[in-house]
Motif scaffolding. Structure first.
Motif, PDB file in Angstrom:
ATOM      1  N   TYR A 164      -4.771  52.835 -25.697  1.00 36.49           N
ATOM      2  CA  TYR A 164      -5.373  52.184 -26.867  1.00 36.49           C
ATOM      3  C   TYR A 164      -4.440  51.123 -27.438  1.00 36.49           C
ATOM      4  O   TYR A 164      -4.895  50.070 -27.878  1.00 36.49           O
ATOM      5  CB  TYR A 164      -5.710  53.215 -27.944  1.00 36.49           C
ATOM      6  CG  TYR A 164      -7.000  53.963 -27.701  1.00 36.49           C
ATOM      7  CD1 TYR A 164      -8.203  53.283 -27.523  1.00 36.49           C
ATOM      8  CD2 TYR A 164      -7.033  55.354 -27.650  1.00 36.49           C
ATOM      9  CE1 TYR A 164      -9.392  53.969 -27.308  1.00 36.49           C
ATOM     10  CE2 TYR A 164      -8.220  56.051 -27.429  1.00 36.49           C
ATOM     11  CZ  TYR A 164      -9.391  55.348 -27.260  1.00 36.49           C
ATOM     12  OH  TYR A 164     -10.563  56.024 -27.029  1.00 36.49           O
ATOM     13  N   ARG A 165      -3.140  51.377 -27.452  1.00 36.01           N
ATOM     14  CA  ARG A 165      -2.187  50.402 -27.981  1.00 36.01           C
ATOM     15  C   ARG A 165      -2.293  49.078 -27.232  1.00 36.01           C
ATOM     16  O   ARG A 165      -2.500  48.011 -27.831  1.00 36.01           O
ATOM     17  CB  ARG A 165      -0.781  50.963 -27.892  1.00 36.01           C
ATOM     18  CG  ARG A 165       0.333  50.041 -28.397  1.00 36.01           C
ATOM     19  CD  ARG A 165       1.045  49.283 -27.271  1.00 36.01           C
ATOM     20  NE  ARG A 165       1.757  50.084 -26.331  1.00 36.01           N
ATOM     21  CZ  ARG A 165       3.041  50.446 -26.425  1.00 36.01           C
ATOM     22  NH1 ARG A 165       3.744  50.076 -27.464  1.00 36.01           N
ATOM     23  NH2 ARG A 165       3.613  51.153 -25.463  1.00 36.01           N
ATOM     24  N   SER A 166      -2.155  49.121 -25.917  1.00 36.21           N
ATOM     25  CA  SER A 166      -2.161  47.895 -25.117  1.00 36.21           C
ATOM     26  C   SER A 166      -3.511  47.187 -25.182  1.00 36.21           C
ATOM     27  O   SER A 166      -3.591  45.956 -25.306  1.00 36.21           O
ATOM     28  CB  SER A 166      -1.807  48.222 -23.663  1.00 36.21           C
ATOM     29  OG  SER A 166      -0.463  48.655 -23.553  1.00 36.21           O
ATOM     30  N   GLU A 167      -4.580  47.964 -25.107  1.00 35.79           N
ATOM     31  CA  GLU A 167      -5.915  47.362 -25.069  1.00 35.79           C
ATOM     32  C   GLU A 167      -6.329  46.802 -26.421  1.00 35.79           C
ATOM     33  O   GLU A 167      -6.955  45.745 -26.508  1.00 35.79           O
ATOM     34  CB  GLU A 167      -6.928  48.392 -24.573  1.00 35.79           C
ATOM     35  CG  GLU A 167      -6.678  48.843 -23.148  1.00 35.79           C
ATOM     36  CD  GLU A 167      -6.777  47.684 -22.164  1.00 35.79           C
ATOM     37  OE1 GLU A 167      -7.868  47.086 -22.049  1.00 35.79           O
ATOM     38  OE2 GLU A 167      -5.760  47.369 -21.513  1.00 35.79           O
ATOM     39  N   LEU A 168      -5.981  47.483 -27.497  1.00 32.19           N
ATOM     40  CA  LEU A 168      -6.316  46.994 -28.832  1.00 32.19           C
ATOM     41  C   LEU A 168      -5.633  45.665 -29.101  1.00 32.19           C
ATOM     42  O   LEU A 168      -6.257  44.716 -29.608  1.00 32.19           O
ATOM     43  CB  LEU A 168      -5.903  48.023 -29.880  1.00 32.19           C
ATOM     44  CG  LEU A 168      -6.281  47.692 -31.328  1.00 32.19           C
ATOM     45  CD1 LEU A 168      -7.787  47.798 -31.528  1.00 32.19           C
ATOM     46  CD2 LEU A 168      -5.551  48.638 -32.287  1.00 32.19           C
ATOM     47  N   ASN A 255       6.188  51.834 -21.427  1.00 35.56           N
ATOM     48  CA  ASN A 255       5.737  50.569 -20.865  1.00 35.56           C
ATOM     49  C   ASN A 255       4.588  50.002 -21.678  1.00 35.56           C
ATOM     50  O   ASN A 255       3.643  50.723 -22.019  1.00 35.56           O
ATOM     51  CB  ASN A 255       5.284  50.760 -19.413  1.00 35.56           C
ATOM     52  CG  ASN A 255       6.442  51.010 -18.474  1.00 35.56           C
ATOM     53  OD1 ASN A 255       7.579  50.667 -18.788  1.00 35.56           O
ATOM     54  ND2 ASN A 255       6.171  51.606 -17.335  1.00 35.56           N
ATOM     55  N   VAL A 256       4.677  48.719 -21.982  1.00 32.92           N
ATOM     56  CA  VAL A 256       3.593  48.023 -22.665  1.00 32.92           C
ATOM     57  C   VAL A 256       3.075  46.941 -21.728  1.00 32.92           C
ATOM     58  O   VAL A 256       3.828  46.408 -20.897  1.00 32.92           O
ATOM     59  CB  VAL A 256       4.068  47.425 -24.008  1.00 32.92           C
ATOM     60  CG1 VAL A 256       5.086  46.315 -23.805  1.00 32.92           C
ATOM     61  CG2 VAL A 256       2.894  46.922 -24.839  1.00 32.92           C
ATOM     62  N   PHE A 257       1.790  46.620 -21.828  1.00 30.06           N
ATOM     63  CA  PHE A 257       1.141  45.645 -20.955  1.00 30.06           C
ATOM     64  C   PHE A 257       0.471  44.592 -21.832  1.00 30.06           C
ATOM     65  O   PHE A 257      -0.146  44.923 -22.846  1.00 30.06           O
ATOM     66  CB  PHE A 257       0.093  46.332 -20.074  1.00 30.06           C
ATOM     67  CG  PHE A 257       0.653  47.440 -19.215  1.00 30.06           C
ATOM     68  CD1 PHE A 257       1.017  47.197 -17.904  1.00 30.06           C
ATOM     69  CD2 PHE A 257       0.812  48.722 -19.724  1.00 30.06           C
ATOM     70  CE1 PHE A 257       1.540  48.216 -17.108  1.00 30.06           C
ATOM     71  CE2 PHE A 257       1.331  49.749 -18.946  1.00 30.06           C
ATOM     72  CZ  PHE A 257       1.697  49.495 -17.627  1.00 30.06           C
ATOM     73  N   TRP A 258       0.559  43.310 -21.410  1.00 27.91           N
ATOM     74  CA  TRP A 258      -0.070  42.255 -22.198  1.00 27.91           C
ATOM     75  C   TRP A 258      -0.255  41.003 -21.358  1.00 27.91           C
ATOM     76  O   TRP A 258       0.368  40.842 -20.302  1.00 27.91           O
ATOM     77  CB  TRP A 258       0.743  41.955 -23.450  1.00 27.91           C
ATOM     78  CG  TRP A 258       1.978  41.114 -23.257  1.00 27.91           C
ATOM     79  CD1 TRP A 258       2.121  39.785 -23.535  1.00 27.91           C
ATOM     80  CD2 TRP A 258       3.264  41.541 -22.756  1.00 27.91           C
ATOM     81  NE1 TRP A 258       3.392  39.341 -23.245  1.00 27.91           N
ATOM     82  CE2 TRP A 258       4.113  40.402 -22.768  1.00 27.91           C
ATOM     83  CE3 TRP A 258       3.754  42.756 -22.298  1.00 27.91           C
ATOM     84  CZ2 TRP A 258       5.435  40.469 -22.339  1.00 27.91           C
ATOM     85  CZ3 TRP A 258       5.068  42.811 -21.875  1.00 27.91           C
ATOM     86  CH2 TRP A 258       5.896  41.674 -21.884  1.00 27.91           C
TER      87      TRP A 258
END
Length: 264
Positions: A164-168, A255-258
């Motif tokens: 939810y963090r990455s997609e939001l 890991n974070v994605f953007w």
């Protein structure tokens, strides 16, 4: 780690299958023997969740508090259940169904006061009707930590995990490295509303659904190892909107994605 919608879905399922009836509770593994004995045969009054915490409230004031952590899971089946397989921390048997809990980080019996203590340490849960987003906004607007880190902080918002963090952040075109102090009130309000709706869909459907219909196409095709997301676990793949390769990095040990083009 299961995100908040999973715990709320479990709470609804357990309320439906075990609620308002006596439940047989045991610990085949043995690590929860005392807790199981305290609630065995009692009526499960209600099951509810706050963030990633699940609570089973029994007659007599006992509450089973569960946090699944990275490896915890429930398996549900109609009666009769087979003999326990593996390390079953807790087994519940109701009138028609049973469930086995394996591998939780927390499985303990507490009282109502301790439930309040757990809740007091958590931020507002978007899936709870009493959630106050102003509490989260107050923390975010004053913090120089990155918004990507703040969204994962359970004391800021309860229930948000890495997906939810990455997609939001992608859906709202916000770079995960922007400090909380650089998020304006309108941006936060839009993110909160979106998060509430996304997590409600997650409860209903039992999975995270984040890609808008106009972007829901193969780029590359969906399949094993290619999740149905904008950026999460898609490092190196083309952005579904602009085709820029998705990036990933470690942010506060996760890991974070953007997308470096869409998220500014």
């Amino acid at each position: 780690m299961p995100e908040g919608h999973t715990l709320h879905r479990l709470a609804r399922l357990h309320q439906k299958r075990f609620g308002r009836k006596p439940v047989l509770v045991s610990s085949p593994q043995g690590r929860f023997d005392d807790g199981a004995a305290a609630v065995n045969g009692r009526v499960l009054r209600r099951a509810d969740a706050w963030g990633k915490h699940l609570f089973h409230h029994y007659d007599g004031g006992h509450v089973v508090h569960i946090h699944l952590g990275l490896y915890g899971s429930f398996t549900e089946a109609p009666l009769p259940l087979d003999e326990p397989v593996g390390q079953v921390r807790m087994r519940m048997i109701g009138a028609e169904y049973g469930t086995d809990l394996r591998g939780p980080t927390v499985c303990e019996v507490i009282d109502a006061g301790a439930v309040d203590d757990v809740a007091a340490r958590l931020g507002p849960d978007p899936l709870r009707p009493d959630a106050d987003p102003a509490r989260a906004w107050s923390r975010i607007s004053k913090s120089r930590r990155t918004i990507g880190a703040l969204l994962m902080d359970q004391t800021v918002i309860a229930g948000v995990g890495n997906v939810y963090r990455s997609e939001l952040l992608f859906r709202h075109q916000i770079d995960p490295y922007r400090p909380g102090t650089e998020i304006d009130a309108d941006e936060f309000a839009a993110m909160w509303r979106d998060l509430v709706e996304l997590m409600k869909v997650g409860v209903r459907r039992g999975k995270i659904v984040v890609v808008r219909p106009e972007h829901d196409h193969g780029a590359p095709p969906y399949g094993p190892g290619r999740p149905r997301t904008y950026v999460y676990r898609r490092a190196g793949d083309p952005c579904r909107v602009c085709a820029t390769p998705v990036r990933t990095a470690e942010l506060e040990a996760r890991n974070v994605f953007w997308c470096p083009t869409c998220q500014t």
